[in-house]
Design an enzyme around this catalytic site. Sequence first.
Site, short mmCIF file in Angstrom:
data_model
loop_
_atom_site.label_atom_id
_atom_site.label_comp_id
_atom_site.label_asym_id
_atom_site.label_seq_id
_atom_site.Cartn_x
_atom_site.Cartn_y
_atom_site.Cartn_z
N LYS A 116 16.29 -0.15 7.03
CA LYS A 116 16.21 -0.88 5.76
C LYS A 116 17.24 -2.01 5.73
CE LYS A 116 15.00 3.25 3.02
NZ LYS A 116 13.58 3.26 2.74
N GLU A 200 23.03 -0.91 -2.98
CA GLU A 200 22.42 -1.99 -3.76
C GLU A 200 22.49 -1.68 -5.25
OE1 GLU A 200 18.57 -2.17 -1.77
OE2 GLU A 200 17.68 -0.89 -3.30
N HIS A 235 12.03 10.24 -6.33
CA HIS A 235 11.74 9.03 -5.56
C HIS A 235 10.49 9.17 -4.70
CE1 HIS A 235 15.48 7.44 -6.94
NE2 HIS A 235 16.18 8.38 -6.34
N ARG A 296 2.69 0.99 8.50
CA ARG A 296 1.62 1.96 8.74
C ARG A 296 0.64 1.89 7.59
NH1 ARG A 296 3.47 5.34 4.53
NH2 ARG A 296 5.72 5.48 4.51
P1 ADP Z 1 3.97 6.53 0.96
O1 ADP Z 1 3.05 6.39 2.09
O2 ADP Z 1 3.26 6.34 -0.30
O3 ADP Z 1 5.22 5.70 1.06
P2 ADP Z 1 5.69 8.85 1.11
O4 ADP Z 1 6.89 8.03 0.83
O5 ADP Z 1 5.59 10.15 0.39
O6 ADP Z 1 4.36 8.05 0.87
O7 ADP Z 1 5.68 9.20 2.60
C1 ADP Z 1 4.82 8.57 3.44
C2 ADP Z 1 4.82 9.23 4.74
O8 ADP Z 1 6.10 9.14 5.32
C3 ADP Z 1 4.44 10.67 4.62
O9 ADP Z 1 3.34 10.93 5.39
C4 ADP Z 1 5.60 11.40 5.16
O10 ADP Z 1 5.19 12.43 6.04
C5 ADP Z 1 6.37 10.34 5.91
N1 ADP Z 1 7.77 10.65 5.83
C6 ADP Z 1 8.40 11.12 4.77
N2 ADP Z 1 9.66 11.39 5.06
C7 ADP Z 1 9.82 11.07 6.36
C8 ADP Z 1 10.89 11.14 7.26
N3 ADP Z 1 12.04 11.64 6.89
N4 ADP Z 1 10.71 10.72 8.51
C9 ADP Z 1 9.53 10.25 8.89
N5 ADP Z 1 8.47 10.19 8.09
C10 ADP Z 1 8.61 10.60 6.84
P1 ADP Z 2 11.65 5.42 0.82
O1 ADP Z 2 11.90 4.99 2.21
O2 ADP Z 2 12.08 6.78 0.56
O3 ADP Z 2 10.28 5.09 0.36
P2 ADP Z 2 12.52 3.19 -0.83
O4 ADP Z 2 13.64 2.28 -0.47
O5 ADP Z 2 11.15 2.66 -0.63
O6 ADP Z 2 12.70 4.53 -0.03
O7 ADP Z 2 12.72 3.65 -2.33
C1 ADP Z 2 11.98 4.73 -2.88
C2 ADP Z 2 12.08 4.72 -4.39
O8 ADP Z 2 13.44 4.75 -4.83
C3 ADP Z 2 11.52 3.50 -5.05
O9 ADP Z 2 10.14 3.55 -5.19
C4 ADP Z 2 12.26 3.48 -6.36
O10 ADP Z 2 11.72 4.42 -7.25
C5 ADP Z 2 13.62 3.97 -6.00
N1 ADP Z 2 14.53 2.84 -5.72
C6 ADP Z 2 14.71 2.24 -4.54
N2 ADP Z 2 15.59 1.23 -4.63
C7 ADP Z 2 15.98 1.20 -5.92
C8 ADP Z 2 16.90 0.38 -6.67
N3 ADP Z 2 17.62 -0.57 -6.10
N4 ADP Z 2 17.07 0.63 -7.98
C9 ADP Z 2 16.37 1.62 -8.57
N5 ADP Z 2 15.51 2.42 -7.94
C10 ADP Z 2 15.31 2.22 -6.63
MG MG Z 3 9.45 3.35 0.22
#
Ligand code: ADP
Ligand code: ADP
Ligand code: MG
Length: 674
Positions: A116, A200, A235, A296
Amino acid sequence: MFKKILIANRGEIACRVAETARRLGVLTVAVYSDADAQAQHVRACDEAVHIGGNAAKDSYLQWQRILDAARATGAQAVHPGYGFLSENEAFARACAEAGVVFIGPPASAIAAMGSKSAAKSLMEQAGVPLVPGYHGDNNEPAFLQAQAERIGFPVLIKASAGGGGRGMRRVDKAEDFLAALASCQREAKASFGDDHVLVERYVTKPRHIEIQVFGDTQGDCVYLFERDCSVQRRHQKVLEEAPAPGMSEVRRAEMGAAAVAAAKAVGYVGAGTVEFIAEEVGDGDLRFYFMEMNTRLQVEHPVTEAITGHDLVEWQLRVASGEPLPAKQDDLKIHGHAIEARICAENPDANFLPATGTLQVLRWPAHVGFRRNADAERFHEPATVRVDAGVREGDAISPFYDSMVAKLIVWGADRAQALARLDSALRDTHIVGLHTNVAFLRRVVASRSFATADLDTALIERERPVLFDAPGLPLPVAAAGVMAQALAAETALESADPWSRRDGWRIHGGARRRFDLELGKTHHVATMERLHDGALRLGLGGEFWPFSAQALGHDRYDVTLGRERHTLAVYLRGERVAVFGAHGSLELQEFDPIAHAGDAAGTGGRLTAPMPGKVIAFLAKAGDVVEAGQPLAVMEAMKMEHTITAPRAGTVAELMYAVGDQVAEGGELLRLSE
Ligand code: ADP
Ligand code: ADP
Ligand code: MG
């Protein structure tokens, strides 16, 4: 186009990929673990190869074996689905070296977006707006604390390698920063093998809006509009919809262009999602910031398919085999509104604790598999309800994988219609045998915030009073369902006997029948009586109602109770009876006095695992004096962490497991002495 592909995944996404492949005349190879030998995805494919043990690391992450399986079966390409190997740069590279096409972006694009922090630096250069924060290399605690103070609280600490909602900590005040940092880094190290973090600004009342992008090998890249995934718990996404309510054409085009710029900056090919966090600034307008890019196909891609009429898996296969994108930006249009609900095996009332068990009953609303029209103009017959599932009735939900068991997707001409359809689709989704979030989802959909599209990531918290611990079906109605089922069962027995008279119901030779029902831990006695005129009467807790019932087939009954009339679905499985009505369901147990003899025994000083999972940490050691409520251990199951706290004060006598051990449900984790 490929002749044969291997699907390196399981569950609903493997089934979904297989369905498109079949439609396109592409043969499919499934891979499976021990636990999945009989799984639906194995049957959905033309061939299947066993690749190892239950844990993902022993099977679905064993990429050498997966590549061997591809070679042995002559598969020309591998579809990774989502999760598992889908964002694994090494795997994408290994595929290329083995001469197998990886259906996804080039390894270099995965690498560029994998962190990230690095992705944010790249986006900064590409001119994509970012959340104010620090995403550099310096991870000295004191330095990060100073950065947090510069940014201003609240801040969010995020694992650079994080995903799936894990490795994130919100910090509201300076004095909590260092402790939150340490715990975030511990989780990041344990989950992703990398404790690098970024800090952030925590956007308050944020919306999660993401853009679907698609690139081809000719250098073209388009966006297929947005999805609003603001409804989240921990989240993690719960409901997703497209288009995003309140999105203006101008903002949509701007976000689309930013997402395409992000994709182009890394030479993107295939399906990808650029996630933004958006905040409302005056007049309902949105300011948006780049969050991360998922390289993906996304879980929630069906809502995009529903509003565009395009099959994104078909696009993936075409692009991976070298064809140009099936549509140009100007050909893409939004039709109507779609919402997806993730059906998970979990108990929302117990902080979303994952659940395992057998799907004794699994009934879906009337639906089609998924939209088949690859032609975006063909919307005469939109698929209004789509179910993407990877399980059948009788299958078990094991602790080894994700708790998401299926997705329910509805389409409507507008949001109001989609909402109404989602409500009835959830009403007609009947699952018995383990906890699920179906009833919870229905309450979220009906909540004022969701119904009025007042969306942000705190929606579930805000609506808490109407979402949790809600009453199910009223007990007298459920009892009426139980009786209707019993009545029908006896009538069926009777009618199978040619000598029996069919002049009404006879209750085991008597005119009164007693039902001992248990709801939670409370025992209720319900009675059904036949009056002189032949009418029936239901009694419960000293009240009586005129009662009648008619079987409609397929476990459904038309029931009259007093002045009310209900259509109920009643499923009797062993001693468990589940009754589903229009406004909720209730699960009862036929009371068994013998099973209650040992109830008062208690668990004494033993502390057991609430679900099967892995021990992530012990927060106390033998000899420690602990207080009631103090966290003692952290377990992980189905991608979620759970903290186990002391039920009372005492001294830790013994830890029964080591960190990293797998523990069965009810397994004793540690012992407390007085
Ligand atoms: P989205 O596709 O909407 O972002 P999720 O955030 O729930 O949905 O997760 C998407 C996919 O990422 C899921 O299939 C999950 O298995 C995978 N995932 C979640 N956590 C991890 C992780 N720690 N390492 C690798 N893949 C992960
Ligand atoms: P992941 O890899 O788990 O999907 P993301 O960075 O996409 O992580 O963030 C997942 C969720 O966390 C977001 O959909 C949002 O709800 C929350 N989030 C992420 N960044 C912020 C932020 N800067 N402020 C508030 N909520 C956040
Ligand atoms: Mg995300």
